[in-house]
Write a protein that holds these residues in place. Structure first.
Motif, mmCIF file in Angstrom:
data_model
loop_
_atom_site.group_PDB
_atom_site.id
_atom_site.type_symbol
_atom_site.label_atom_id
_atom_site.label_comp_id
_atom_site.label_asym_id
_atom_site.label_seq_id
_atom_site.Cartn_x
_atom_site.Cartn_y
_atom_site.Cartn_z
ATOM 1 N N ALA B 182 0.826 -1.202 0.000
ATOM 2 C CA ALA B 182 0.000 0.000 0.000
ATOM 3 C C ALA B 182 0.863 1.256 0.000
ATOM 4 N N MET B 183 2.070 1.159 0.593
ATOM 5 C CA MET B 183 2.948 2.326 0.626
ATOM 6 C C MET B 183 3.868 2.377 -0.586
ATOM 7 N N GLY B 184 3.704 1.421 -1.481
ATOM 8 C CA GLY B 184 4.513 1.410 -2.685
ATOM 9 C C GLY B 184 5.945 0.958 -2.452
ATOM 10 N N LEU B 185 6.177 0.226 -1.369
ATOM 11 C CA LEU B 185 7.531 -0.279 -1.099
ATOM 12 C C LEU B 185 7.688 -1.682 -1.667
ATOM 13 N N ASP B 186 8.934 -2.149 -1.634
ATOM 14 C CA ASP B 186 9.215 -3.496 -2.112
ATOM 15 C C ASP B 186 8.763 -4.517 -1.050
ATOM 16 N N PHE B 187 8.022 -5.534 -1.476
ATOM 17 C CA PHE B 187 7.495 -6.468 -0.487
ATOM 18 C C PHE B 187 7.887 -7.913 -0.778
ATOM 19 N N THR B 188 8.957 -8.098 -1.553
ATOM 20 C CA THR B 188 9.294 -9.480 -1.919
ATOM 21 C C THR B 188 9.725 -10.310 -0.718
ATOM 22 N N VAL B 189 10.471 -9.690 0.235
ATOM 23 C CA VAL B 189 10.968 -10.488 1.359
ATOM 24 C C VAL B 189 9.826 -11.032 2.223
ATOM 25 N N PRO B 190 8.926 -10.172 2.718
ATOM 26 C CA PRO B 190 7.828 -10.747 3.511
ATOM 27 C C PRO B 190 6.956 -11.695 2.696
ATOM 28 N N LEU B 191 6.815 -11.420 1.416
ATOM 29 C CA LEU B 191 6.005 -12.325 0.591
ATOM 30 C C LEU B 191 6.645 -13.708 0.542
ATOM 31 N N ALA B 192 7.967 -13.733 0.397
ATOM 32 C CA ALA B 192 8.677 -15.020 0.372
ATOM 33 C C ALA B 192 8.529 -15.717 1.722
ATOM 34 N N MET B 193 8.633 -14.939 2.822
ATOM 35 C CA MET B 193 8.484 -15.535 4.141
ATOM 36 C C MET B 193 7.077 -16.109 4.323
#
Lengths: 205, 218, 243
Positions: B182-193
């Motif tokens: 929602a804040m337009g940040l990168d979210f790959t790490v939590p998504l992978a977790m």
């Protein structure tokens, strides 16, 4: 095929109730367990059906040979009679449910929701499930509860048909089913005695 | 196995099956939050990912005790235990049915509810992704809790107490994906977790659930 | 040489712990008194934290024991699952409330310490949060024990819960770290000399930790004895019914 039970001891909520039960059953034979309420007939049947591990002793057949019917029929009230039976037929991988419907005179009710059936009709549906399973050993706990005389006759006939086809039946019942050929085993002599005080993990029974 | 899945879905969808109750509860949570924190859309947009995840988690929790309790009461569970079906398969199917009847509707409805909380437009895709990936874990973990409490009368509250701490990692990573998205940040790490937790839970927890179910049936 | 597993016999366990308990209790009391008095009255105030630093003598040992109690329960649960010794399951049951109280002590002393230091009683710092989660795990574990009537069933179910809970507690610890970087200082003790607290604080702290460990062991022995006796009482009642 033969069902041999040797030295079976069973426990109900951790307390031994019956011990040293021996019997054997050939294809085409039926055995009726007798005994006062609370003696442990249900526990024996559940153990033979593989639902709980025995305290000691052995049940000679795998639980894949057993079909169990307990006090509750496992009927879903929002499904129709046909859907209920078809579900079990699918689970057990057997084909048509029509013989079962016929044997317990359920054909006329087959499209009714099971919730609308009377207690006796539900019981008939529960017993019809045994036919659907296609398993050789029927383990029945008080199968005739809430059945009228006609229905008891139907049930006895179904058991006879099952025996004639080489099956076996093990049941606990107080009612005379007219199954004169069935053996009877009284449970009272097998009542468990308190175990010795000084076994290793002992004094916990 | 297919028969069991179809039956469970059919039971859930038919009258009295409780299908849709979870969705209604989700809606209630989303509607009540603005009453609690005020109508400021900037604030709502900021907390929307968390509220949506929390709402999804709570509505999932609400339906957990139905996984086994009904089958236990009417004796079907005993009968299923004698059926030619390994207990591990039984609990997996039960989880899958729970996810299909509870998790999937929640995922599909979440964009609509996000609208009510003025979630920024870039947040929709990560929200959907995180819920789609996270709700299976909620179902599988919940099945374990339901299997633990199956024999207990009024086990509902105990079930919540047991399951909520187990939900913490899923909630943290899931909500983090949605928040960063929602804040337009990168979210790959939590998504992978989150994916790791979900797949780990799907692979391993059915063994634990089957073990406790066996204990409860004896 | 007698096997270690002999102590899994309830009778042998009670006999042995009966002999050990007085010594353990006295020793625990002594170390605690020495450690706490030394720590409270004979160490200098910290140049930044003043005398508030002295709460470390309660905070660090209780926090350590809160985690170690869970580890002990995990080991005891595994022993129950593998070897089915009742004493093991009962020891796990006995340790849970002690561990829960340790967690509460750690949280409470932490809050009291945090108020003057960070200016807040509570912050959603990773360490604080994971202790709160640990406390929830203790609550669930004890509630499950309490809810089930059959002792063996309860032992089986709680053992599996302890195993699964351990995995998820670790996951939560990691997740919480990821979620918020936090205010909490690093570990007070480590094998790396450089990072340790100063020696003047270090030795009384060791005493306090030893005291908490001994206290924990004594409490678990005592509570396990109680559990064994309660269990035996139920068994005797059942035996009477058997005749």
């Amino acid at each position: 095929m033969e069902l041999t039970v040797t030295g079976l001891s069973v426990a109900r909520s951790g307390i031994p109730v019956l011990e040293g039960i021996d019997f054997s059953l050939q294809s085409g034979e039926a055995l009726i367990l007798r005994g006062p309420n609370g003696v442990g007939k249900t526990t024996v049947l559940r153990t033979v059906a593989g639902l709980q591990p025995p305290l000691a002793g052995k049940v000679g057949l795998e639980r894949e040979a057993m079909a169990y019917a307990g006090h509750a029929d496992g009927i879903k009230s929002t499904l129709t009679v046909r859907e209920n039976l078809e579900f079990w037929a699918d689970v057990f991988g057997t084909g048509s449910i029509d013989p079962a419907l016929g044997a317990f005179d359920l054909a006329a009710l087959s499209d009714r929701a099971a919730g609308g059936l009377s207690a006796g009709q539900k019981r008939r549906l529960g017993l019809a499930r045994m036919v659907v399973t296609g398993r050789p050993v029927w383990v029945l706990d008080e199968p005739t509860v809430s059945l009228d005389t006609t229905a008891v006759g139907l049930f006895a006939q179904a058991v006879r048909g099952h025996l004639a086809a080489g099956g076996m039946a093990l049941m606990a019942t107080h009612i005379d089913l007219g199954l004169t050929e069935a053996h009877v085993l009284d449970m009272a002599p097998f009542r468990a005695k308190a175990p010795a005080h000084d076994d290793f993990d002992g004094s916990f029974l | 196995m297919k028969a069991l899945l179809l039956r469970d879905i059919r039971l859930a969808v038919r009258a009295g099956g409780g299908f849709g109750l979870g969705l209604a509860f989700f809606l209630i949570v989303v509607v009540l939050v603005p009453f609690g924190v005020g109508p400021d859309s900037g604030l709502l947009a900021r907390i929307a990912p968390g509220i949506l995840w929390l709402g999804a988690l709570l509505s999932c929790l609400l339906s957990l005790d139905r996984i086994f309790a009904l089958d236990w009461e009417d004796g079907s569970l005993d009968l299923l235990a004698t059926a030619p079906l390994p207990m591990e398969a039984l609990v997996s199917i039960k989880s899958l049915a729970h996810w299909l009847t509870t998790g999937v509707p929640l995922v599909l409805a979440s964009p609509l509810f996000a609208l009510l909380l003025s979630l920024p437009s870039q947040g929709y895709a990560p929200l959907l992704m995180s819920l789609a990936l996270g709700t299976p874990a909620l179902s599988v973990i919940g099945t374990f809790g339901a299997a633990l409490t199956v024999g207990l009368k009024r086990g509902g509250l105990l079930l919540s107490l047991l399951v909520l701490p187990l939900y913490v990692p899923t909630l943290i990573f899931g909500a983090e994906v949605a928040r960063r998205g929602a804040m337009g940040l990168d979210f790959t790490v939590p998504l992978a977790m989150l994916a790791g937790i979900t797949f780990g839970a799907i692979a391993l927890l059915p063994f634990a659930s089957a073990a406790v179910l066996r204990v409860n049936l004896r | 040489m007698a096997s270690f597993w002999e102590y899994a016999n309830p009778k042998k366990f009670i006999q042995t712990t009966d002999k050990l308990l007085p010594w353990l209790s006295v020793l625990a009391a002594l170390t605690l008194v020495v450690g706490l008095i030394w720590g409270f009255f004979f160490t200098p105030d910290d140049f930044r934290q003043g005398s508030t630093v002295k709460i470390i003598y309660l905070h660090v040992p209780s926090a350590l024991m809160a985690i170690n109690a869970w580890l002990m329960m995990l080991v005891a649960s595994l022993v129950w699952i593998v070897r089915r010794h009742h004493v093991s399951a009962l020891a796990a049951r006995a340790a849970a409330p002690v561990g829960a109280v340790m967690t509460v002590i750690a949280l409470a002393t932490g809050a009291i310490w945090g108020q003057p230091m960070w200016g807040t009683w509570w912050a959603w710092d990773p360490r604080l949060t994971s202790f709160l989660i640990l406390f929830l795990f203790y609550l669930g574990y004890m509630a499950l024990w309490a809810a089930i009537e059959n002792d063996d069933t309860a032992a089986d179910l709680t053992a599996v819960l302890c195993l699964v809970g351990s995995v998820f507690a670790l996951l939560s610890r990691y997740a919480v770290n990821f979620w918020n970087q936090g205010l909490h200082q690093g570990a007070s003790l480590s094998l790396d000399k450089e990072k340790n607290v100063a020696d003047v604080f270090y030795f009384p702290l060791l005493f306090c930790i030893a005291g908490f460990v001994l206290l924990f062991i004594a409490l678990v022995f005592l509570r396990t004895q109680t559990e064994i006796r309660a269990r035996r009482m139920r068994a005797l009642l059942a035996r009477e019914r058997l005749g």
